[in-house]
Design a protein around this motif. Sequence first.
Motif, PDB file in Angstrom:
ATOM      1  N   SER A 162       0.825  -1.208   0.000  1.00 44.29           N
ATOM      2  CA  SER A 162       0.000   0.000   0.000  1.00 44.29           C
ATOM      3  C   SER A 162       0.860   1.259   0.000  1.00 44.29           C
ATOM      4  CB  SER A 162      -0.938   0.008   1.210  1.00 44.29           C
ATOM      5  OG  SER A 162      -0.192  -0.072   2.415  1.00 44.29           O
ATOM      6  N   ARG A 185       1.112   4.134  -2.929  1.00 39.86           N
ATOM      7  CA  ARG A 185       1.000   5.571  -2.660  1.00 39.86           C
ATOM      8  C   ARG A 185       2.171   6.329  -3.273  1.00 39.86           C
ATOM      9  NH1 ARG A 185      -0.723   3.865   2.497  1.00 39.86           N
ATOM     10  NH2 ARG A 185       1.363   4.239   3.363  1.00 39.86           N
ATOM     11  N   ASP A 186       3.363   5.761  -3.201  1.00 38.08           N
ATOM     12  CA  ASP A 186       4.530   6.431  -3.785  1.00 38.08           C
ATOM     13  C   ASP A 186       4.379   6.597  -5.293  1.00 38.08           C
ATOM     14  OD1 ASP A 186       5.869   6.734  -1.378  1.00 38.08           O
ATOM     15  OD2 ASP A 186       6.856   4.785  -1.518  1.00 38.08           O
ATOM     16  N   ASN A 207       1.582   6.749  -6.909  1.00 42.08           N
ATOM     17  CA  ASN A 207       0.522   7.731  -7.123  1.00 42.08           C
ATOM     18  C   ASN A 207       1.054   9.147  -6.952  1.00 42.08           C
ATOM     19  OD1 ASN A 207      -1.426   5.804  -7.694  1.00 42.08           O
ATOM     20  ND2 ASN A 207      -2.112   5.643  -5.570  1.00 42.08           N
TER      21      ASN A 207
END
Length: 291
Positions: free
Chosen positions: A40, A44-45, A47
């Motif tokens: 997760s 996120r990185d 994104n």
Amino acid sequence: MLENLSFAQRQRLAYIDFSLLFKGSIYRNDLVQRFAVGLSAGTRDFNVYKELAPNNLYYDSQEKRYFQAETFTPIFQHDPKRTLIKLANDISDGFDAIGDTRFPVEAPSSLNVPDIFIVARIVQATLNGKAVLVRYTSLTSGENERELVPHSIVDNGLRWHVRAFDRKSQSFRDFVLTRIHEVRILDDADTFEEAEADHEWQRMIPLQLVPHPHNVKHKAAIEMDYGMVSGLLTIEVRAAMAGYLLRRWNVDCTEDGTLEGHEYQLWLRNRVSLVNTSNLAVAPGYAVAEV
């Protein structure tokens, strides 16, 4: 936005940036394993990276990895000199791009360093077994196009060059990176164009180095400099690199150690080991002795 992120996340984003630039692609799991973060967090990185540079990458759902887009522009500045050193030592963390700790150690100055984007294309082609079309300026024929199949980037002590199969001459040669103007990745390489077929690159030869018989008064000092045992240092080098290394270390390659000058502190005792080796024009005294 980068300034508002934590140091750790900027490092992970720099790694994504580095991988896209030099490898052409990156798996999410590469990031997860490299930095020991959860899936997760890795998502996120990616994104965040896409928010910062939406035109830098695209996701291939079949291969399940991100690829460099044609419109790619790095969001970090990758210092050419430091990046080349990292690539030479198989370090691909992009850490230098975010201002990591600077130690009070200076490296020798360079008159010039290759274009980082030229290097990136060459590295991409090498990692993926591809040929490249380059515009190259040589000392003998000036600027022209060459189809090359690169397999290694080398620091010969004075400048960086790429070892590659040259489709024009049908042989393996060295090409100075700073003389390459453009690079376009082409098709897959054939077996006879790959590193395994480069006999000069694959062949290792022993060099027996000893203190110079005439130019050195206190030979013990030289023995200590190079960690010699009983006045001898034997090293194994690639035949393709021998000439460059002998020049870099100012090794007298004459038969009887006849070169004069304080710069010649070493003498090649087993000159016969250089037989049938190319690129020896730069080896101190070797070409002269052949005339």
